[in-house]
Scaffold this motif. Structure first.
Motif, short mmCIF file in Angstrom:
data_model
loop_
_atom_site.label_atom_id
_atom_site.label_comp_id
_atom_site.label_asym_id
_atom_site.label_seq_id
_atom_site.Cartn_x
_atom_site.Cartn_y
_atom_site.Cartn_z
N VAL A 15 -36.61 -88.90 -30.64
CA VAL A 15 -35.47 -88.12 -30.16
C VAL A 15 -35.74 -87.71 -28.71
O VAL A 15 -36.83 -87.23 -28.39
N ARG A 16 -34.75 -87.89 -27.86
CA ARG A 16 -34.90 -87.55 -26.44
C ARG A 16 -34.22 -86.21 -26.16
O ARG A 16 -33.07 -86.01 -26.56
N MET A 17 -34.92 -85.34 -25.46
CA MET A 17 -34.41 -84.00 -25.17
C MET A 17 -34.59 -83.72 -23.68
O MET A 17 -35.73 -83.66 -23.20
N TYR A 18 -33.49 -83.57 -22.98
CA TYR A 18 -33.57 -83.28 -21.54
C TYR A 18 -32.24 -82.70 -21.08
O TYR A 18 -31.19 -82.95 -21.69
N GLY A 19 -32.32 -81.88 -20.03
CA GLY A 19 -31.09 -81.33 -19.45
C GLY A 19 -30.30 -80.46 -20.40
O GLY A 19 -29.07 -80.35 -20.26
N GLY A 20 -30.96 -79.84 -21.38
CA GLY A 20 -30.25 -78.97 -22.31
C GLY A 20 -29.47 -79.69 -23.38
O GLY A 20 -28.57 -79.11 -24.00
N ARG A 21 -29.80 -80.96 -23.66
CA ARG A 21 -29.14 -81.74 -24.71
C ARG A 21 -30.19 -82.51 -25.50
O ARG A 21 -31.29 -82.77 -25.00
N GLU A 22 -29.86 -82.88 -26.74
CA GLU A 22 -30.69 -83.75 -27.56
C GLU A 22 -29.95 -85.07 -27.76
O GLU A 22 -28.74 -85.07 -28.01
N TYR A 23 -30.68 -86.18 -27.70
CA TYR A 23 -30.09 -87.50 -27.88
C TYR A 23 -30.80 -88.20 -29.03
O TYR A 23 -31.98 -88.55 -28.93
N TRP A 24 -30.07 -88.37 -30.13
CA TRP A 24 -30.61 -88.99 -31.34
C TRP A 24 -30.03 -90.39 -31.50
O TRP A 24 -28.80 -90.56 -31.46
#
Length: 229
Positions: A122-131
């Motif tokens: 899971v990628r987490m950056y810029g105040g968002r999570e990307y699943w």
């Protein structure tokens, strides 16, 4: 048994939900996180993460923010990052950590209990999570499952990409792309840049991304080189 007619989907989700420490600490910071799995231990959510950035200072700043967050219970560092290849793809500096936090603030169970199985970190950056997940569901049922997660967690979820999850059926694995390369490539694909005739120009994509045309084309060139080997 899954058949070609019901092979399921591979879906990329862009997620925000309240009381999430990963969103709090990455908001406005250059460094990001890769999540490698969440488990329940002694009533707490326990996650393994790689903190990545372009410099050691960026990584140190994010680790300090994680330690200072009221939403984390405890943090301990491992001897090395959990995903060396991902670390190389996402930044020149990285550290491995394990974080304990309130189980009620984790969206992991809400997704997994509805069949959304993580297919990559899971990628987490810029105040968002990307699943990026795989789910055995028809497209017309996907919305209902996502809405159920949103209702349970008071979350905001956007579907960024959907593909059939048949074995290798036209699914491009973007695991090795940097965050920016992935973002630019997926936007180009969604907007029809790779269709013929093209539905959008490089200049229009650059304007939407708020970058120069030269910068956008460089991101696309690097992404395509990695995807095509």
């Amino acid at each position: 048994m899954t058949t070609a007619e019901h092979a399921g989907l591979r879906v990329t989700l862009d997620i925000w939900h309240p009381d999430c420490w990963t969103l709090e600490v990455t908001e406005g910071r250059a460094a990001g996180l890769l999540g490698h799995g969440v488990h329940t231990i002694d009533g707490l959510a326990t996650g393994r993460f790689t903190v990545y950035g372009n410099t050691r200072e960026e990584v140190d700043e994010l680790v300090a923010a994680i330690r200072d967050s009221d939403l984390t219970d405890s943090v301990w560092e491992t001897d090395h990052p959990h995903a060396t290849e991902d670390s190389i793809a996402f930044g020149s500096a990285s550290r491995g950590i394990v974080v304990h936090y309130d189980l009620g603030n984790s969206i992991n169970d809400a997704l997994v209990s509805r069949g959304f199985i993580p297919d990559e970190p899971v990628r987490m950056y810029g105040g968002r999570e990307y699943w990026t997940v795989i789910v055995e569901v028809e497209k017309d049922e996907l919305h209902d499952r996502i809405e159920a997660v949103c209702e349970e967690m008071d979350a905001e979820i956007r579907v960024r990409h959907v593909a059939t999850a048949e074995a290798g059926a036209g699914v491009l694995r973007t695991d090795d792309l940097s965050e920016r390369q992935r973002e630019v490539f997926e936007l180009a694909r969604q907007r029809g840049y790779y269709d013929w005739p093209r539905h959008v120009t490089a200049s229009e994509l650059a304007e939407e991304m708020d970058v120069s045309k030269t910068t956008l084309l460089e991101h696309l060139r690097k992404a395509e080189a990695k995807l095509l080997g």
